[in-house]
Structures are given as C-alpha cells and as structure tokens.
Design a protein around this motif. Sequence first.
Motif, mmCIF file in Angstrom:
data_model
loop_
_atom_site.group_PDB
_atom_site.id
_atom_site.type_symbol
_atom_site.label_atom_id
_atom_site.label_comp_id
_atom_site.label_asym_id
_atom_site.label_seq_id
_atom_site.Cartn_x
_atom_site.Cartn_y
_atom_site.Cartn_z
ATOM 1 N N ARG A 30 77.112 -0.939 22.004
ATOM 2 C CA ARG A 30 77.395 -0.650 20.609
ATOM 3 C C ARG A 30 78.086 -1.837 19.957
ATOM 4 O O ARG A 30 77.685 -2.318 18.908
ATOM 5 C CB ARG A 30 78.313 0.570 20.501
ATOM 6 C CG ARG A 30 77.586 1.866 20.678
ATOM 7 C CD ARG A 30 78.552 2.989 20.490
ATOM 8 N NE ARG A 30 79.412 3.124 21.666
ATOM 9 C CZ ARG A 30 80.593 3.703 21.654
ATOM 10 N NH1 ARG A 30 81.103 4.162 20.525
ATOM 11 N NH2 ARG A 30 81.294 3.807 22.761
ATOM 12 N N LYS A 31 79.114 -2.300 20.656
ATOM 13 C CA LYS A 31 79.839 -3.449 20.129
ATOM 14 C C LYS A 31 78.906 -4.636 19.951
ATOM 15 O O LYS A 31 78.908 -5.303 18.923
ATOM 16 C CB LYS A 31 80.925 -3.872 21.127
ATOM 17 C CG LYS A 31 82.199 -3.105 21.012
ATOM 18 C CD LYS A 31 83.249 -3.864 21.806
ATOM 19 C CE LYS A 31 84.574 -3.130 21.817
ATOM 20 N NZ LYS A 31 85.580 -3.903 22.548
ATOM 21 N N GLN A 34 76.524 -4.381 17.065
ATOM 22 C CA GLN A 34 77.236 -4.642 15.820
ATOM 23 C C GLN A 34 77.398 -6.142 15.640
ATOM 24 O O GLN A 34 77.183 -6.688 14.571
ATOM 25 C CB GLN A 34 78.619 -3.994 15.851
ATOM 26 C CG GLN A 34 78.606 -2.494 15.809
ATOM 27 C CD GLN A 34 78.160 -1.972 14.475
ATOM 28 O OE1 GLN A 34 78.205 -2.695 13.492
ATOM 29 N NE2 GLN A 34 77.686 -0.746 14.438
ATOM 30 N N SER A 37 74.171 -8.001 14.861
ATOM 31 C CA SER A 37 73.695 -7.779 13.496
ATOM 32 C C SER A 37 74.569 -8.568 12.530
ATOM 33 O O SER A 37 74.090 -9.159 11.566
ATOM 34 C CB SER A 37 73.679 -6.293 13.172
ATOM 35 O OG SER A 37 74.989 -5.803 13.069
ATOM 36 N N GLN A 138 62.698 1.654 9.965
ATOM 37 C CA GLN A 138 63.378 2.888 9.658
ATOM 38 C C GLN A 138 63.438 3.679 10.957
ATOM 39 O O GLN A 138 62.678 3.430 11.875
ATOM 40 C CB GLN A 138 62.508 3.618 8.628
ATOM 41 C CG GLN A 138 63.082 4.888 8.139
ATOM 42 C CD GLN A 138 62.002 5.687 7.446
ATOM 43 O OE1 GLN A 138 60.847 5.280 7.375
ATOM 44 N NE2 GLN A 138 62.392 6.829 6.948
ATOM 45 N N ARG A 140 64.522 7.492 13.054
ATOM 46 C CA ARG A 140 65.158 8.787 13.225
ATOM 47 C C ARG A 140 65.266 9.025 14.726
ATOM 48 O O ARG A 140 64.328 8.797 15.476
ATOM 49 C CB ARG A 140 64.321 9.891 12.563
ATOM 50 C CG ARG A 140 65.219 10.822 11.750
ATOM 51 C CD ARG A 140 64.447 11.837 10.953
ATOM 52 N NE ARG A 140 63.103 11.394 10.567
ATOM 53 C CZ ARG A 140 62.065 12.229 10.549
ATOM 54 N NH1 ARG A 140 62.210 13.485 10.901
ATOM 55 N NH2 ARG A 140 60.880 11.783 10.180
ATOM 56 N N PHE A 142 66.441 11.484 17.959
ATOM 57 C CA PHE A 142 66.885 12.788 18.452
ATOM 58 C C PHE A 142 67.279 12.655 19.913
ATOM 59 O O PHE A 142 66.557 12.058 20.704
ATOM 60 C CB PHE A 142 65.758 13.817 18.343
ATOM 61 C CG PHE A 142 65.310 14.010 16.937
ATOM 62 C CD1 PHE A 142 65.930 14.952 16.136
ATOM 63 C CD2 PHE A 142 64.296 13.233 16.418
ATOM 64 C CE1 PHE A 142 65.524 15.110 14.828
ATOM 65 C CE2 PHE A 142 63.892 13.399 15.103
ATOM 66 C CZ PHE A 142 64.505 14.338 14.309
ATOM 67 N N LYS A 149 73.264 10.625 20.631
ATOM 68 C CA LYS A 149 72.603 10.496 19.347
ATOM 69 C C LYS A 149 73.420 9.564 18.442
ATOM 70 O O LYS A 149 72.878 8.651 17.808
ATOM 71 C CB LYS A 149 72.494 11.866 18.700
ATOM 72 C CG LYS A 149 71.587 11.891 17.490
ATOM 73 C CD LYS A 149 71.774 13.197 16.764
ATOM 74 C CE LYS A 149 71.862 12.940 15.288
ATOM 75 N NZ LYS A 149 73.153 12.459 14.869
ATOM 76 N N LYS A 150 74.708 9.780 18.445
ATOM 77 C CA LYS A 150 75.609 9.004 17.603
ATOM 78 C C LYS A 150 75.550 7.515 17.986
ATOM 79 O O LYS A 150 75.399 6.638 17.149
ATOM 80 C CB LYS A 150 77.028 9.531 17.817
ATOM 81 C CG LYS A 150 77.918 9.381 16.630
ATOM 82 C CD LYS A 150 79.187 10.162 16.867
ATOM 83 C CE LYS A 150 80.203 9.853 15.814
ATOM 84 N NZ LYS A 150 81.471 10.552 16.075
ATOM 85 N N ASN A 153 72.208 6.105 17.160
ATOM 86 C CA ASN A 153 72.167 6.000 15.718
ATOM 87 C C ASN A 153 72.680 4.626 15.282
ATOM 88 O O ASN A 153 72.023 3.905 14.534
ATOM 89 C CB ASN A 153 73.100 7.070 15.156
ATOM 90 C CG ASN A 153 72.499 7.690 13.931
ATOM 91 O OD1 ASN A 153 71.531 7.161 13.394
ATOM 92 N ND2 ASN A 153 73.064 8.783 13.499
ATOM 93 N N SER A 154 73.828 4.299 15.792
ATOM 94 C CA SER A 154 74.453 3.044 15.352
ATOM 95 C C SER A 154 73.693 1.840 15.871
ATOM 96 O O SER A 154 73.547 0.834 15.184
ATOM 97 C CB SER A 154 75.906 3.005 15.792
ATOM 98 O OG SER A 154 75.977 2.865 17.179
ATOM 99 N N HIS A 157 70.666 1.417 13.720
ATOM 100 C CA HIS A 157 70.992 0.889 12.391
ATOM 101 C C HIS A 157 71.282 -0.597 12.453
ATOM 102 O O HIS A 157 70.805 -1.366 11.634
ATOM 103 C CB HIS A 157 72.191 1.628 11.803
ATOM 104 C CG HIS A 157 71.781 2.865 11.101
ATOM 105 N ND1 HIS A 157 71.016 2.837 9.969
ATOM 106 C CD2 HIS A 157 72.000 4.154 11.399
ATOM 107 C CE1 HIS A 157 70.804 4.079 9.576
ATOM 108 N NE2 HIS A 157 71.383 4.902 10.421
ATOM 109 N N THR A 160 67.890 -2.352 13.135
ATOM 110 C CA THR A 160 66.887 -2.345 12.073
ATOM 111 C C THR A 160 67.420 -2.976 10.795
ATOM 112 O O THR A 160 66.646 -3.393 9.954
ATOM 113 C CB THR A 160 66.432 -0.912 11.788
ATOM 114 O OG1 THR A 160 67.599 -0.126 11.562
ATOM 115 C CG2 THR A 160 65.654 -0.352 12.949
ATOM 116 N N GLY A 161 68.709 -3.066 10.684
ATOM 117 C CA GLY A 161 69.289 -3.650 9.479
ATOM 118 C C GLY A 161 69.075 -5.144 9.391
ATOM 119 O O GLY A 161 69.375 -5.765 8.376
#
Lengths: 704, 704
Positions: A30-31, A34, A37, A138, A140, A142, A149-150, A153-154, A157, A160-161
């Motif tokens: 996750r880190k 981030q 990106s 984009q 989604r 599940f 999921k959380k 999700n990140s 994002h 894809t950002g």
Amino acid sequence: RFDPWVGKIPWRREWLPTLVFLLGEFQKSRKHCQEISHISILKKRTFYWSIVDLQLNRIIPRDHSRMGIVHVLTNKCVNIIQYKVHQMTFSEEHHVIVPRNKRKQENNGSTCLISIYKKLQTKFYKRLDSKDPLTLFQHRVFFFSKKKKKVFNSIFHALTGNKITQLILTGVYRDEVTNNMLQPGDQILVIEKVENVSLTAPPGSDDAKLIDIFYPGDQQSVTFGTKSRVGMGGMEAKVKAALWALQGGTSVVIANGTHPKVSGHVITDIVEGKKVGTFFSEVKPPGPTVEQQGEMARSGGRMLATLEPEQRAEIIHHLADLLTDQRDEILLANKKDLEEAEGRLAAPLLKYCGLLPGQCGAGLRRTQIAKDLELEQVTVPIGVLLVIFESRPDCLPQVAALAIASGNGLLLKGGKEASHSNRILHLLTQEALSIHGVKEAVQLVNTREEVEDLCRLDKMIDLLIPRGSSQLLRDIQKAAKGIPVMGHSEGICHMYVHSEASVDKVTRLVRDSKCEYPAACNALETMLIHRDLLRTPLFDQIIDMLRVEQVKIHAGPKFASYLAFSPSEVKPLRTEYGDLELCIEVVDSVQDAIDHIHKYGSSHTDVIVTENEKTAEFFLQHVDSACVVWNASTRFSDGYRFGLGAEVGISTSRIHARGPVGLEGLLTTKWLLRGQDHVLSDFSEHGSLKHLHENLPIPQRNTN
Amino acid sequence: RFDPWVGKIPWRREWLPTLVFLLGEFQKSRKHCQEISHISILKKRTFYWSIVDLQLNRIIPRDHSRMGIVHVLTNKCVNIIQYKVHQMTFSEEHHVIVPRNKRKQENNGSTCLISIYKKLQTKFYKRLDSKDPLTLFQHRVFFFSKKKKKVFNSIFHALTGNKITQLILTGVYRDEVTNNMLQPGDQILVIEKVENVSLTAPPGSDDAKLIDIFYPGDQQSVTFGTKSRVGMGGMEAKVKAALWALQGGTSVVIANGTHPKVSGHVITDIVEGKKVGTFFSEVKPPGPTVEQQGEMARSGGRMLATLEPEQRAEIIHHLADLLTDQRDEILLANKKDLEEAEGRLAAPLLKYCGLLPGQCGAGLRRTQIAKDLELEQVTVPIGVLLVIFESRPDCLPQVAALAIASGNGLLLKGGKEASHSNRILHLLTQEALSIHGVKEAVQLVNTREEVEDLCRLDKMIDLLIPRGSSQLLRDIQKAAKGIPVMGHSEGICHMYVHSEASVDKVTRLVRDSKCEYPAACNALETMLIHRDLLRTPLFDQIIDMLRVEQVKIHAGPKFASYLAFSPSEVKPLRTEYGDLELCIEVVDSVQDAIDHIHKYGSSHTDVIVTENEKTAEFFLQHVDSACVVWNASTRFSDGYRFGLGAEVGISTSRIHARGPVGLEGLLTTKWLLRGQDHVLSDFSEHGSLKHLHENLPIPQRNTN
C-alpha cells in the motif's frame, strides 16, 4: 546494449525505470503504491510496475502495453481485472480462488493467472493498444473480506491514477516462459526485507558486509554463508535471479522496503538517485568506491599518526615545495576551471605551512589515581575527516596540510567547478605523502555521491567539516546523522561605540572592520552607537568616512526615528550583508548593546570601542560570543592572526572548538591508564587502596 | 463543548480531523492529496477535505455528506462535478468559465459555484445521503489544457481512492452563509506558505516571532505589523478567520505546506501529533511552554555564570543538604514511581557534590599578538543544555549540580515512569538555586513534547545530552538537526591476555571487569587470549573462575575451532552482553588483538594484561579507544575513578570530550582580544606593527 543507469550513481541518476518489482506484502505494498503514484506524478514519468507475490513464479510479457493489470494473490485471493478504454466501457471480472493447499498453491496460482492473461491478450489486445491518449482506467473490486477490499481499493486507485500502462506480477522470474520477457535496458527494483544485500555471510553476522554495488566480475569473491539464517535462502535466490536478469542486460536494485523509518521513501530515494540498497550492474566504475576510500584514509591516517612529528613536517614541507615547483601546472588547471584570480592558490599556503607544528600525541594531564595506578590524558588525531568545500580549490592543500600535521585520515569532496585544480592539488598531496609511504591517507572523492550520501557514512567518518556558505553548513547539519559537524554559520559582527570612545580610534576601527574585505565572515555588519554620540562631531566623522568609502547605510528602527529621512530601506537587524553595507542602530547603554548583540548577533565576533576599562571588561565578560574584542578591528578574529597556524575555519558552534580553530580542532584526546593488577574491590571499604587523585607534572609540550 | 484536541500536544495527538483545508495551489495540492490519501489508509480514518482556492470565499455545508465534490477555480477554469452512487451511475457536468476580469473573478467564481451547489443539493441530496458503504466515487475531468487535466486526474484519484465522503472547497470562510456550517468539534488545517503564524510583526522581520500555540486570551498582546509585507495581508485574514472559527468551537492549525523539504509530510506530521505550524486553541495548557522554559534557562544560566564560583558551590551544597533533609519525601515520591531500589538516589550524590569545583572562567591561554594587543582564551559555560534521561531519577540532581557548577542553563526531560521523583528533585534544585536568585536556570520540561519536538529547538539549545540506552542516543542523533549531541553508545570492552601475562593478575582482572557489575558500560565483554596460553594452567584457572562466577561463555570462531564442543551458541563478536556472559576469542599477537578490537570494538575501554612493558606501550599507543588500560580493570573507566568529580557521562564520540567526561565537558571557550586601536592595515607590508605571537603566562587555574 542500452543501460540508462550507466554513468549515473554512481550510475543511477535520472534513470528511466521500466519495471518496478514490489514485494507482495499488502501492508507495505500500500505504501509503495502510494509512493510510486506520487513519484510518477512528480517526475512526470510512466512506470511499469510489478506487484510481486512470492507465491507466484511467473512474469507476464511486457508487450501487454496499454493494458491495466493488477494481480494479487494470497491464500484465498481473488483477482479482478477491469479496464476501460476511453468512452467505451468494458468490464470483465475474474474470480480466481487459489486452493488452500499450500504446497500446490504456487503452480495453481500461476496457472490461473496465465490463463487470465492469455484470455485478456486474445480478447482485448487490439482494443487496448488504442493510441487514444484519453484512455483512462477504472476499476471496481470485490473481495471476500472488507479489509482486503479496502487495501486493494487503494492500490487500484494509486495505480490507475497514474496511467500505468503495464502492471506486471511476478515472483522468481526465471523459467522458460520468462526468458524472453525482459528486454535489455529494463531495470528492476526489488523491495526486500533487508537493508542491502549481504553476500559474504548471512546478514547480521560478524563478517556480513552490506554491498552497495555488485558487479558480476566480482562474483568469484562471493561465498554465501553455509548456515542459512532467516531470510538468507530467499536472498540467495533473489541475488541469483538478479544476476540472471543482469545477463540479459537488465540492471537490478534490491533495497529494503520494510524498514519502518525508510519504507515510505525507499522508491523515491532510488528514483532520485540516492544510494539505497544494492545495485547490480554490469558496468564497473573506475577507481575505488567511497567506502574503499574511507578505509584507505582510515588505515593511511593511522600510519600517519605513528610517524614522528618531524616526518609529518617533512611531508608538509615537501608539499609546499611541490606547490611552488608546480605552480604553473596548478594555475593552468585552475585556469581550466575558469575561476579564481590567478596566484591566489599557492602563495598564502606556504606562509601557513611554515607555522605547522606536529602537536599530536602531546600529554595534557597526568594523575596519580592510587599507588602504582597512573592516568595520562594525551592528544590523538580524531580519525577520518570529511571536508566538503565549495568552489575554492586553495582550500585543498591547506586542509590536507592540517590533516597531515594532526595525523588524521582525510576525505576531500570538492566542487565540480574546480575539479581540474582539485585533481592536480590532490596528486601533489599524495606525492608528498608518499615520501613516508602514507600516500593513501588523503583521498579525493571523485564518485558522484552527493553530499547527502557521504553524510550517511557514519561508521567511516569521525568529523565533517563543511568549508563554504552557511547554507552548506545547514544542509550538512541536516544530512549528517550521528556524525559531528564543525563549521561556521554566518558572522553578524557588531561594533559598539561607547560614549567614552576615542574619536580617532572609532573611524579607523569601523573602516578596517567594514571596508577592508567586506565579504569576510569577520567583517563588521552592525554598528551600535551610544545615544549620546548622535549629532556629535565623532558621529559626523564616522558618517563622512562611510560616505567616502561608499558604504550603504541601513538604519535600525531606533536610529531611523532620529532621522528625518531613513538613509536606505530597512533590512532585518539580523542580516549578514557581506558587502559595503552597514546597519547602524542606537543603544542607550552597554547592557542595551549586549542585549542587542545577544538578540540579533550570531555569536561570532563583537567589539567595544571605549577608553573606559571597566565598561570594556564588563562587555568582554558578558557578551556571549566566540570572540569579544576591545578597541581592535573585528578582522583580527582569524586563526592566522591569533597565532594558531593554519586555520581549520572559524567555528560558531559551541562545543569542541569555538572561534578561530587551528590544528588543535583536529585533535581529540585519549586516556591511558597504567596499573599493576588494580581492581575496584581494592578500593572498597575494607580494601587495601585509597584514591589519591594527585596531579602529576605534565610532560613538556612540544610547541614549535 | 467537545474538543478532541484537548489533552493532546500539547493537545494534538490522536485527534480526529474533520476538515482539512488545502491551499488552492495545484502543484502543492497534488502532494497534499497524495499525502492525505496515504494517511487515511494508514490511520484507517475518513477525512473531510477541502480544496481551498483563494479566489473563492465560500464554504460548503458539511451536511452534504457522502457527496463527492471537487471544485477548482482558476482564471480560466472549468468545474466538473461527477458522482456515482454505488451501482447507480449519475453523471452531471458543469462547465463554468470564470471571466478573465480579475477584479470580478472572486464574486463571479463563488456565484457560479454556489449555484452549482444549490443545484446539487436540491437534486441529489437524498440519494447522496444513502448509507450504502459501497459508495464509490468516480470521476471524469475535462480541462482546456492537458496539463491541468493530468493534475486533476491525480487529485481525483487520490481523493476518490479513500472514501472521502465530503470534499469542500473554500477560501475565506466568513460570511453569512458559512456561519452555521462549522460545527463544534471540527478541526481545520490550513496549509499556508509560511512556517508558522507570526503575529507580532510581519514574517521575516526582526520582531516576528513564530507562534506555536495561540490562545484567544493572549490576543491583546498581538499587534499586526503596520507595514504589510508580502503575504501579510493574507495571513492576517486567515488568523482572523481562525479566531472566528475558534469562537464556534473549531480548532485550527495553520502550517506551512509549501516548504520544499517538508511539504510532503506536513499533514502526516500534524496528524501524528508533531509540533508543526500554529495551533489555535481555546484551552490553554498549564505552565510555561517549552520555548518559554528555554528562554528562562538561557537568562537564568547567564545569571548563574556571573555568580562567583563560591556562590555556585553554595547552591550545590545547599542542594546536597536539601536532598539529605528531604530524603524521606524523595523516597516516598520514588516509591510512587514504583521503581529503583531505595536509597540509591541521594547517597552517591553527596559524594560527588563534594568534588565539584567552580572551574568556569579559567584562563587557558594568553598570547601577545602584537604590541599592546593581547589575546586570552578563557573557559565559559556552553549555554543551555538539554539533558534527556530515561527512568533513573538520580540522574536529575547529579546533572543539575553539574550544570550549576559549570554555569549552564539546563532543561531536563525525564521519563514518565519517574515523574514523581523528578518533580520533587527539581523542586529541591530550584529551592537551592533561589538562594542566589537564579531559580529559573534549571527547568523541568513537563509538557508532552516528544524528544523529537525538543530536538528541533536548535535556536534554544546548545548541547543535547542523552543519558540512557544507546538506542536513545541514536534516536536523538537522528532527530537533532544542528544541535550537537554528547552521549555514549555501547561499551564493547576487551581484555587482551598477552602471553607474558601474570597468572594471578589475569583472574583477578577478568573477575573484576566482568563480574562486579556486568550491566555497566565499562564491564568486560570480550576476552582475547594469546594462542600460546590455551591449554595452560592459567587458562584453566580463568575458566574455573568464570564457572564459579556462573559466567556464560560464548566462543569466537577461532576459539571454537580449538574446542570439541562449543560452550554456547555463537553470537556476533560485536555484542554488548551487559550480563554475566563473556565472549572468548583467540589471537596470535598483539597486532592481531588490536585489529580485532578495531574491527569489533566500540572504542570505549580496552585492556592489555602483560608483564612486558614494551608490548603494553605498543598496545596503549596503537589501540584507538577512549581509554586504553594496562594491567587494571576495565571498570576504572569512570569519571569518579579518574578524579573528574561528578560525571557527565562516558562519551564515545570523538570530539569535544572523549571517555569519562567531567565538568569540563560542559564548558567551552571564548576568546578575549584587548587592543589599543589595532587595525589590520597596521600589519601590512608598510605597516608599523609586526605579529609577535608570544605565549604569555597563564593565570593560575583555580582547581579545588
């Protein structure tokens, strides 16, 4: 063969990464996501990513360009791939549940994934290859658990950002499938759990040596520890994989991504070219690494310290002779550097050299601690110094002579603007050193390490000396983690003209302090004048002199209130002009002057001009500055003027050395205790010995 | 009234921010967005955001929860708002072109926006208020320029990736519309261009004082500078707005978000409770701030330094008496802290105190620089010390006595575990200080600043002294930016048993060094034994003694190779056991022993045991450690044993003070130059003066 790292950090600056491998640990991923990106925005670059999961062992071909794919695989994991091409939305969801059978999961996982990739490739390749720049991705997602999921999700994002056009998932990338997937010029960043790669022994053991740069040519010297410790096996596999990738022209960095203090920045640091992790490269840089230079300086310095003072003096005199003999070559090199007025280099040096005594090893104190137990404190060299100097190459022989005289090993890092001058001056220094076989004691750092990289070598360097602007000092103070720094910040020097000042002296002292060489750190910046002197002939005389000397005057607030028109724009009272500009302010008393100096000064050099000895002594005792002066110019605050011989610098720090620092600033002490079987219990209540703590005569110090 | 900041950092830890205002500068916003999204993942929190644009002056009500709105406004700007509620997609695009007329753009902008909000509110309020947790926000942005599109792309991704449920755009939040929009308990973070809020004068000017915490009650002391400088007007408006928000129960932080070095972390730092920016709060903490304490210690220390040595000695003796008299109360407080064996506190102190001389102000050197120009170097206090100590409260009076004796101001930061003991000991110290009116010279820091916050006070603190573990030292070395640190890291002490060692001495010395108090930093950790001594009676005798003393033996690799069974598991040679454990290794020669010590030691204290004086001297001269010892226990490496009086600590750093550090370690020097109208030009080629540089007799030093 293209290797964009070649010629960088040493060869890493401004690289263009094509692949980034991330360890498949969610927490850290996750880190890192981030961070990537973040970087990709800042650097305006597209990165090819890889979320590595060690459960997987496949790499996906890079020709899936323009396809957004993120794979994650855990014991009970789901892969969802979604993509959207411009206005046209297409969504396909793949739920892949990996069996819980741990032994089989690797193969199952990769089989599943490969089938997904194949499907994707067949189905969407052409559409995804669309050149439309507005392609946006984009998603989604599940998941079975909300937490996952959380997390994903990140990740999604973040990915894809940033228009990531290829996301590759892999573990160990070495099988028949992957052989053709890496392309020459690719770079891989492997985020690991260890600081660097330790090749000679298991990490953490005595002989483990962290490797900054690894060249395949050095491979024969590598022996993996026989006893595998935690993490060792995996690292061996990774190193082998890295070597395999290297054969295909792909450079690799293996770095620690899980250290709590650095994990948030490791990718940024590497992208910014900092010396992080182990770099696997085919191209070996010329010359020794800075670590090797540090070791040479350490051992060379130790040899230097065991020489007799006369031998060290010989080296310095020989250096002085060389500088004179090679004057033309030096000036030629200097001319090449297109700077510094000629002749400025060699001339002052000789004068300084003549003053250098070999003070190291002198006794400072002797104490009889008890019967037959004697303590001696002696001076010894500090160890290895790193002197970082800006542009002025005349600093090099001066600093080298000081290091030689004091028996210290020396690393020199000069400015790029003076590289020719520095090179020849360093060669001459080594030539002089070689007359006593200690050539390696002074090293010039030529590698491209930035100051910040050098400041991390805390195991190698005992004292950092910046010679240059106060900004350089501040930068180094921030970068130096654990290495002490000796340097001078600004010199905001004051002169307080007391009501009992002699008219003739004031004008002479102000002129000398301000106008002789206004760029010097010991030049005058603020004149504090007693209120009673305003509108007196003395005051007019000072102002006339300043006008003749074309000194621009700035008025402090109180002085300005006495004037109909303020002479110049207001600047903060705490300003180092370094030019023909002077701030004038009015004070009511010597205490007022002292308060002003404590508030706005830089504790460098402050002067009182008065004929009243009592006031002068009050000022001398109470002003809290490195140099406090009575009836003399600020400009005397200088190692040469103080009779200290060559000057290390003028230190505004308050410990170790303060004010003009001579050779002594490069010495430290060590305690020698000579006993006869002495133990603490001898001194207990019923013991046979008592503490005496008697001062013994100090052996005569050999000055000059 | 709920204020979640109250009781934190001081009152900021673990706050729950509800509003985050971001400056409307695109470049920085990107960073901040990344950062917030980063934090919101790490902290598992939902943040309410605000993208602030100074062109706007409206705040949007917070009851638009679950609505994703991002507004951006520039000279020629377009606002696009898109939202998607769960499976149900709704898209509406608003293109708002703000006129180029700069004077009018504020109003126009806000009018446009307000109409958009109203429309949104009317149309989607209910739907957006859906409780569905899967609400995700989606975006598509169109801009006139590609660059802006890219930037906002990333902002949107960062925003929408973190379930931001309310995104608010605002500028100055003070009009009839916004009056009811803030709710008590809200917090606002304003990212600004300046470091802190400077209220007393324009930032950058002499009297500008950065404010860490602002309480409305202090407002009467605030005067905005009359001459507005760059950025001043905006700041005044923001401060007023912050005060207005505060009236409504909303706390505000204004922090610098544009400093290149910190902007990437400012939000994280604030969320983590670091002392960043200016905090506007209604709740005033008790007692002075640490900055005020620093100032008190500075001025108190200066007064202390002007006292006569006898007066300082009186204070210390009075402190010693108080500690004896109040022994019961101290032990009671100590008992409260549930730690430390009783009696350990006061007893050793008195012994130390008796030894403290008032050395400060002594002359070190005098030089006749020229006719009538005399230079003197004298010792002076360093200034303000910050001593950070862990658990052991007996450190407090010891350190205080040292600071008093040396004339330094002192800030003390103790561990929370010993707060009762520290409080009473500090009270007694201040009571002792007050006999000469210098009560404020020693301050106990009780505020909740973390060590890292204190380490930033580089303008206030001249020397940092950690007293505790080597981890504490390393943490402080990393945190201290520009403040020198004096402390000791580990003590990996060696004893080399030479082949000519006396049998009786070795056993005594090893036992004393290892077993007397194994937790001490000067206890023995590694015994190096000459190969010839293996399998001799001497060796058996040592091993027998170690067995009797129950010392666990670790074998180094060479020693292990001599043994059939390794006595204990292998540990790295560079280990500080601090317990009844000893590493034994075999060496071939004194040089081998020295090499081992240099490689694995910590340059603390190393001993040779031999009857051969030549070998001993070789060892003494060549071992590069703070204390090198011949035929005595390692345990003598101690300030008290060395006769230095009270001990500041044992320094393993190589500059300023090395090895056991007494009072002298808290002193620095200053240069006093007394002239008669001396200027540099007098010494030029045609000048009337010559440098003499003659040593003058040093005034007798007053020891004891």
